[in-house]
Structures are given as C-alpha cells and as structure tokens.
Motif scaffolding. Structure first.
Motif, PDB file in Angstrom:
ATOM      1  N   LEU A 152       0.856  -1.184   0.000  1.00  0.00           N
ATOM      2  CA  LEU A 152       0.000   0.000   0.000  1.00  0.00           C
ATOM      3  C   LEU A 152       0.889   1.229   0.000  1.00  0.00           C
ATOM      4  O   LEU A 152       1.676   1.444   0.928  1.00  0.00           O
ATOM      5  CB  LEU A 152      -0.908   0.008   1.231  1.00  0.00           C
ATOM      6  N   THR A 153       0.793   2.055  -1.060  1.00  0.00           N
ATOM      7  CA  THR A 153       1.585   3.273  -1.173  1.00  0.00           C
ATOM      8  C   THR A 153       0.697   4.478  -0.845  1.00  0.00           C
ATOM      9  O   THR A 153      -0.370   4.651  -1.446  1.00  0.00           O
ATOM     10  CB  THR A 153       2.179   3.427  -2.581  1.00  0.00           C
ATOM     11  N   VAL A 154       1.159   5.276   0.116  1.00  0.00           N
ATOM     12  CA  VAL A 154       0.413   6.451   0.563  1.00  0.00           C
ATOM     13  C   VAL A 154       1.230   7.693   0.255  1.00  0.00           C
ATOM     14  O   VAL A 154       2.444   7.750   0.548  1.00  0.00           O
ATOM     15  CB  VAL A 154       0.092   6.376   2.073  1.00  0.00           C
ATOM     16  N   VAL A 155       0.568   8.695  -0.317  1.00  0.00           N
ATOM     17  CA  VAL A 155       1.221   9.953  -0.683  1.00  0.00           C
ATOM     18  C   VAL A 155       0.837  11.012   0.347  1.00  0.00           C
ATOM     19  O   VAL A 155      -0.354  11.262   0.590  1.00  0.00           O
ATOM     20  CB  VAL A 155       0.800  10.398  -2.091  1.00  0.00           C
ATOM     21  N   TYR A 156       1.854  11.635   0.947  1.00  0.00           N
ATOM     22  CA  TYR A 156       1.644  12.704   1.932  1.00  0.00           C
ATOM     23  C   TYR A 156       2.141  14.014   1.315  1.00  0.00           C
ATOM     24  O   TYR A 156       3.333  14.146   0.968  1.00  0.00           O
ATOM     25  CB  TYR A 156       2.406  12.422   3.222  1.00  0.00           C
ATOM     26  N   ARG A 157       1.275  14.989   1.204  1.00  0.00           N
ATOM     27  CA  ARG A 157       1.621  16.287   0.616  1.00  0.00           C
ATOM     28  C   ARG A 157       1.699  17.343   1.719  1.00  0.00           C
ATOM     29  O   ARG A 157       0.723  17.558   2.442  1.00  0.00           O
ATOM     30  CB  ARG A 157       0.591  16.675  -0.437  1.00  0.00           C
ATOM     31  N   PHE A 158       2.846  17.976   1.807  1.00  0.00           N
ATOM     32  CA  PHE A 158       3.054  19.050   2.786  1.00  0.00           C
ATOM     33  C   PHE A 158       2.632  20.372   2.131  1.00  0.00           C
ATOM     34  O   PHE A 158       3.458  21.205   1.755  1.00  0.00           O
ATOM     35  CB  PHE A 158       4.512  19.090   3.232  1.00  0.00           C
ATOM     36  N   GLU A 159       1.354  20.566   1.996  1.00  0.00           N
ATOM     37  CA  GLU A 159       0.834  21.725   1.281  1.00  0.00           C
ATOM     38  C   GLU A 159       1.023  23.024   2.063  1.00  0.00           C
ATOM     39  O   GLU A 159       1.015  24.115   1.467  1.00  0.00           O
ATOM     40  CB  GLU A 159      -0.646  21.509   0.961  1.00  0.00           C
ATOM     41  N   ASP A 160       1.151  22.939   3.390  1.00  0.00           N
ATOM     42  CA  ASP A 160       1.304  24.152   4.199  1.00  0.00           C
ATOM     43  C   ASP A 160       2.760  24.595   4.344  1.00  0.00           C
ATOM     44  O   ASP A 160       3.034  25.623   4.991  1.00  0.00           O
ATOM     45  CB  ASP A 160       0.711  23.934   5.597  1.00  0.00           C
ATOM     46  N   ALA A 161       3.693  23.829   3.810  1.00  0.00           N
ATOM     47  CA  ALA A 161       5.111  24.192   3.948  1.00  0.00           C
ATOM     48  C   ALA A 161       5.433  25.395   3.071  1.00  0.00           C
ATOM     49  O   ALA A 161       5.043  25.456   1.893  1.00  0.00           O
ATOM     50  CB  ALA A 161       5.991  23.013   3.575  1.00  0.00           C
ATOM     51  N   THR A 162       6.151  26.319   3.645  1.00  0.00           N
ATOM     52  CA  THR A 162       6.581  27.504   2.890  1.00  0.00           C
ATOM     53  C   THR A 162       7.799  27.146   2.037  1.00  0.00           C
ATOM     54  O   THR A 162       8.465  26.118   2.273  1.00  0.00           O
ATOM     55  CB  THR A 162       6.941  28.650   3.854  1.00  0.00           C
ATOM     56  N   PRO A 163       8.108  27.961   1.053  1.00  0.00           N
ATOM     57  CA  PRO A 163       9.324  27.689   0.264  1.00  0.00           C
ATOM     58  C   PRO A 163      10.586  27.612   1.107  1.00  0.00           C
ATOM     59  O   PRO A 163      11.464  26.779   0.832  1.00  0.00           O
ATOM     60  CB  PRO A 163       9.364  28.868  -0.719  1.00  0.00           C
ATOM     61  N   ALA A 164      10.675  28.432   2.165  1.00  0.00           N
ATOM     62  CA  ALA A 164      11.856  28.401   3.035  1.00  0.00           C
ATOM     63  C   ALA A 164      11.928  27.091   3.804  1.00  0.00           C
ATOM     64  O   ALA A 164      13.012  26.497   3.948  1.00  0.00           O
ATOM     65  CB  ALA A 164      11.822  29.596   3.995  1.00  0.00           C
ATOM     66  N   GLN A 165      10.779  26.619   4.287  1.00  0.00           N
ATOM     67  CA  GLN A 165      10.752  25.345   5.026  1.00  0.00           C
ATOM     68  C   GLN A 165      11.083  24.177   4.096  1.00  0.00           C
ATOM     69  O   GLN A 165      11.786  23.241   4.482  1.00  0.00           O
ATOM     70  CB  GLN A 165       9.377  25.150   5.661  1.00  0.00           C
ATOM     71  N   THR A 166      10.591  24.240   2.898  1.00  0.00           N
ATOM     72  CA  THR A 166      10.881  23.173   1.936  1.00  0.00           C
ATOM     73  C   THR A 166      12.365  23.152   1.603  1.00  0.00           C
ATOM     74  O   THR A 166      12.996  22.077   1.529  1.00  0.00           O
ATOM     75  CB  THR A 166      10.052  23.370   0.655  1.00  0.00           C
ATOM     76  N   ALA A 167      12.974  24.316   1.429  1.00  0.00           N
ATOM     77  CA  ALA A 167      14.406  24.386   1.121  1.00  0.00           C
ATOM     78  C   ALA A 167      15.233  23.896   2.298  1.00  0.00           C
ATOM     79  O   ALA A 167      16.242  23.179   2.114  1.00  0.00           O
ATOM     80  CB  ALA A 167      14.794  25.820   0.759  1.00  0.00           C
ATOM     81  N   ALA A 168      14.817  24.226   3.518  1.00  0.00           N
ATOM     82  CA  ALA A 168      15.555  23.780   4.709  1.00  0.00           C
ATOM     83  C   ALA A 168      15.470  22.270   4.860  1.00  0.00           C
ATOM     84  O   ALA A 168      16.459  21.604   5.207  1.00  0.00           O
ATOM     85  CB  ALA A 168      15.003  24.484   5.953  1.00  0.00           C
TER      86      ALA A 168
END
Length: 212
Positions: A152-168
C-alpha cells in the motif's frame, strides 16, 4: 394245499400246516388293539445370512471424530484474524514537498480484505514545534486476496510548507537526514467480519537524500 416257499420257511407256518393236515382245530386268533399311526411333523430349517452389527462404540467414535474435524475447520475458515501492517520504504521529493511511503498489509483470513477510509499523517520531527510540518495521506482503495500480502503506497503532501521550510528540509536531507513520524488508522473489513479502524504505526524513520 401247497404252501408257498416263503411261508414254509417260517416255523409258525410249519406248525400251522401240520395242524391242518391232522384235522386239528386252528387256534383262535388273539385280538390286538389297533394303533393309529400319527403323522410325524416335518421339521424345516431355514438358514438366513445376516451381517454382523458393528459395535455402537465404534459408531460413537466416528461421530466424535467428525464433530472434531468440523469444529477445527470452522476455526480455521471462519474465525477472523486481524490484518497486519508494516513499514517498508520512504521516498521524498521537494518540488513540491511530498513524502511517499509504502507499507505491507498482510491478510491472514480466508476472505478478501478491503481497505478504505485512510486517516494517516506524516510529521517532520526535526523542526521547531511552532514550525511543525504535517502531511495528510491519500491512497486508492485496496483489496487484498485471502492469505496474501500486498503493498500500500500512501502519498503525503506538505501543502502548508513555505518555500523556506521546503528548502531547509531539502538541505537537511542531504546532510543529517530528515526524520518522519507516521501514524493513523485504516478501515479494514472482509465479507464475514468488520475489523473497524486498525491502528497504523506510529513509525519513526529518518530519510537521507543522495546526490550524484
């Protein structure tokens, strides 16, 4: 009178012949009681071949064995067994920020297992509490055949992450790795039993990014 040869041979007949020749008076015949012969009943014997009856104890033993086997089969086929979920792997992408996790679901029952109503989430653990990053999982409904294991493959999307948080998170993934915690529930049921919502996790894994 001539005496027949067979009668002449008898002593009584010889005396009778001499008396008749000498003119003697014949002796008076002594009366005898008449005896009626009764019919002798015939005895008839009838032989019948009959199969020997089996002892009742043997029949009772067979019944007990049949009931025992039936009970065991009912336990094996009808008694529900809880499914098992285990963690397998994680893949992370940062454009957009997405976590893909794969789990193995084992169905120990003799009926097809249906998975639905996934309520799963992944949180990034190595960030400040006020910057907690969370992704809700989505997956298609899955049917697992009897006594088998499926992924079972589950996809989790961090939609609330800011560009700075994603880069970090991307930078930390290369150097120290990023730690993710998975937990939640999945509704599981078969045609004969409803297991309700089954707990998944919590699982904590650290993911490392590799560059060429």
């Amino acid at each position: 009178r001539a005496v027949p040869p067979l009668l002449a041979a008898s002593p009584a007949c010889t005396r009778l012949a001499r008396a008749m020749a000498g003119g003697d008076t014949l002796p008076t015949a002594t009366p005898y009681n008449r005896v009626e012969a009764s019919a002798v009943p015939a005895t008839t014997y009838v032989y019948v071949t009959q199969e020997a009856k089996k002892p009742r104890t043997q029949l009772g033993c067979c019944c007990c064995c049949a009931l025992t086997v039936t009970f065991i089969l009912l336990l094996v086929f009808l008694v529900p067994r809880y499914p098992r979920a285990s963690y397998k792997s994680t893949i992370v992408t940062f454009n957009p920020y997405t976590v893909n996790q794969t789990y193995e679901i084992t169905n120990p029952n003799f009926a097809t297992l249906r998975l639905s109503d996934l309520d799963l989430e992944v949180t990034q653990e190595d960030v400040d509490d006020d910057e907690e990053l969370r992704g809700d999982g989505t997956a298609e409904e899955l049917h697992i055949p009897s006594r088998s294991t499926r992924e079972l493959t589950v996809v989790y999307r961090f939609e609330d992450a800011t560009p700075a948080q994603t880069a970090a998170a991307g930078a930390a993934c290369i150097t120290d790795g990023v730690t993710y915690k998975t937990k939640g529930t999945i509704k599981m049921e078969t045609s004969t039993h409803d297991f309700g919502t089954v707990d998944v996790g919590p699982w904590t894994r650290t993911y490392f990014c590799f560059t060429d």
